[in-house]
Design an enzyme around this catalytic site. Sequence first.
Site, PDB file in Angstrom:
ATOM      1  N   ASP A   9       0.862  -1.183   0.000  1.00  0.00           N
ATOM      2  CA  ASP A   9       0.000   0.000   0.000  1.00  0.00           C
ATOM      3  C   ASP A   9       0.900   1.235   0.000  1.00  0.00           C
ATOM      4  O   ASP A   9       2.119   1.123   0.168  1.00  0.00           O
ATOM      5  CB  ASP A   9      -0.897  -0.002   1.249  1.00  0.00           C
ATOM      6  CG  ASP A   9      -1.819   1.206   1.302  1.00  0.00           C
ATOM      7  OD1 ASP A   9      -2.379   1.578   0.251  1.00  0.00           O
ATOM      8  OD2 ASP A   9      -1.974   1.809   2.385  1.00  0.00           O
ATOM      9  N   SER A  10       0.275   2.394  -0.130  1.00  0.00           N
ATOM     10  CA  SER A  10       1.040   3.642  -0.051  1.00  0.00           C
ATOM     11  C   SER A  10       1.547   3.871   1.372  1.00  0.00           C
ATOM     12  O   SER A  10       2.437   4.681   1.574  1.00  0.00           O
ATOM     13  CB  SER A  10       0.144   4.814  -0.451  1.00  0.00           C
ATOM     14  OG  SER A  10      -0.972   4.879   0.413  1.00  0.00           O
ATOM     15  N   CYS A  72      -4.226  -1.650  -1.998  1.00  0.00           N
ATOM     16  CA  CYS A  72      -4.333  -0.227  -2.312  1.00  0.00           C
ATOM     17  C   CYS A  72      -5.307  -0.130  -3.479  1.00  0.00           C
ATOM     18  O   CYS A  72      -5.048  -0.686  -4.551  1.00  0.00           O
ATOM     19  CB  CYS A  72      -2.953   0.285  -2.701  1.00  0.00           C
ATOM     20  SG  CYS A  72      -2.980   1.950  -3.395  1.00  0.00           S
ATOM     21  N   GLU A 151      -2.649   8.612   8.458  1.00  0.00           N
ATOM     22  CA  GLU A 151      -1.180   8.586   8.459  1.00  0.00           C
ATOM     23  C   GLU A 151      -0.600   9.405   9.613  1.00  0.00           C
ATOM     24  O   GLU A 151       0.520   9.162  10.038  1.00  0.00           O
ATOM     25  CB  GLU A 151      -0.630   9.093   7.121  1.00  0.00           C
ATOM     26  CG  GLU A 151      -0.855   8.129   5.957  1.00  0.00           C
ATOM     27  CD  GLU A 151       0.009   6.861   6.023  1.00  0.00           C
ATOM     28  OE1 GLU A 151       1.135   6.921   6.539  1.00  0.00           O
ATOM     29  OE2 GLU A 151      -0.466   5.805   5.545  1.00  0.00           O
ATOM     30  N   CYS A 183     -10.933   2.646  -0.054  1.00  0.00           N
ATOM     31  CA  CYS A 183      -9.506   2.928   0.184  1.00  0.00           C
ATOM     32  C   CYS A 183      -9.167   2.151   1.443  1.00  0.00           C
ATOM     33  O   CYS A 183      -9.935   2.169   2.417  1.00  0.00           O
ATOM     34  CB  CYS A 183      -9.288   4.422   0.400  1.00  0.00           C
ATOM     35  SG  CYS A 183      -7.650   4.811   1.087  1.00  0.00           S
ATOM     36  N   HIS A 185      -7.183   2.637   3.772  1.00  0.00           N
ATOM     37  CA  HIS A 185      -7.010   3.409   5.013  1.00  0.00           C
ATOM     38  C   HIS A 185      -8.351   3.589   5.753  1.00  0.00           C
ATOM     39  O   HIS A 185      -8.366   3.807   6.951  1.00  0.00           O
ATOM     40  CB  HIS A 185      -6.466   4.805   4.696  1.00  0.00           C
ATOM     41  CG  HIS A 185      -4.994   4.856   4.397  1.00  0.00           C
ATOM     42  ND1 HIS A 185      -4.459   4.402   3.217  1.00  0.00           N
ATOM     43  CD2 HIS A 185      -3.950   5.317   5.138  1.00  0.00           C
ATOM     44  CE1 HIS A 185      -3.135   4.610   3.231  1.00  0.00           C
ATOM     45  NE2 HIS A 185      -2.802   5.150   4.384  1.00  0.00           N
TER      46      HIS A 185
HETATM   47  N1  DGL Z   1      -4.752   3.072   0.730  1.00  0.00           N
HETATM   48  C1  DGL Z   1      -4.739   3.397  -0.650  1.00  0.00           C
HETATM   49  C2  DGL Z   1      -5.999   3.021  -1.364  1.00  0.00           C
HETATM   50  O1  DGL Z   1      -6.597   2.035  -1.002  1.00  0.00           O
HETATM   51  C3  DGL Z   1      -4.106   4.682  -1.095  1.00  0.00           C
HETATM   52  C4  DGL Z   1      -4.327   5.871  -0.252  1.00  0.00           C
HETATM   53  C5  DGL Z   1      -3.474   7.062  -0.637  1.00  0.00           C
HETATM   54  O2  DGL Z   1      -2.258   6.999  -0.446  1.00  0.00           O
HETATM   55  O3  DGL Z   1      -4.036   8.047  -1.136  1.00  0.00           O
HETATM   56  O4  DGL Z   1      -6.397   3.658  -2.314  1.00  0.00           O
END
Ligand code: DGL
Length: 278
Positions: A9-10, A72, A151, A183, A185
């Site tokens: 993931d990011s 991600c 984050e 997402c 997150h």
């Molecule tokens: N967690 C990621 C996703 O599912 C990327 C979030 C990001 O870095 O903008 O899209």
Amino acid sequence: MTGPIGVFDSGLGGLTVAGELMRRLPNEKIVYFADSAHVPYGERPLHEIEEFALGITQFLLGCGAKVVIMACNMSSAVALDAARAAFPQVPILGMIEPGSRAAVSNGGSVVGVLATTGTVKSGAYSRTILALDPRIKVIEQPCPAFVPLVESGMTDSEEAEIAARSCVGPLISGGADTLVLGCTHYPFLRPMIERAAPEATIVDPAEETVRALAKILKDTSAEASENKPGEHRFFTSGDAEGFARLGSRLLGREIPRVEHAQWGRDLSLPEQMRTNKG
Ligand code: DGL
């Protein structure tokens, strides 16, 4: 098979998928890559996300991954086909297809998708959900404030509560009965999202993704052969100490060690991959 499951993931978001993996497939090993040096992905150009995804997938294969999960949604939306074409030797799973399947199987008529700006721009959720059931109305809502909140560890803050209300509001006014956390997150903000949408069914694509993975492992007899809890490795391209601290809190279990890593961008040069311990 003895190889780990590669997950990336990011940043911290993919831990929602890693956590689901640990619960459902406790004997599997995980190798996790957080591209914290580039987080958030959400506002970046789509071609850049594809380049990152290919580099990271190659890195995970260099760690012996027997399968890769793009934990991600943005990478899944823009880079899944390219990664599958570049690395046909392993199964590669994304979040969009399983998430869409789970949303459709809820049986609602209006699906609201909460996602990053890039995922919304890609239109991947609308396309995939409509291909499964063209009668469903899909509304996609970008939530650019969510990833920075997670984050920075502000998951229980007043700011998160306000951001959740403002992102969920338009979906509820549009009649959404099902909300997809588009997402990885966002499950860390689930209590706020539920409070803002008490009547809607919340879909976390991680559950269906891990179910799909379990089936692939079974069908290919690639399940972990050792009957003991899997050992995991965590890498980040950013601050290893910060990732360990916040990641342990969000995952709800200690991440004792995080290694700093970079990857080579030139796909013809796998030997460029370097890891620096520490
Ligand atoms: N967690 C990621 C996703 O599912 C990327 C979030 C990001 O870095 O903008 O899209």
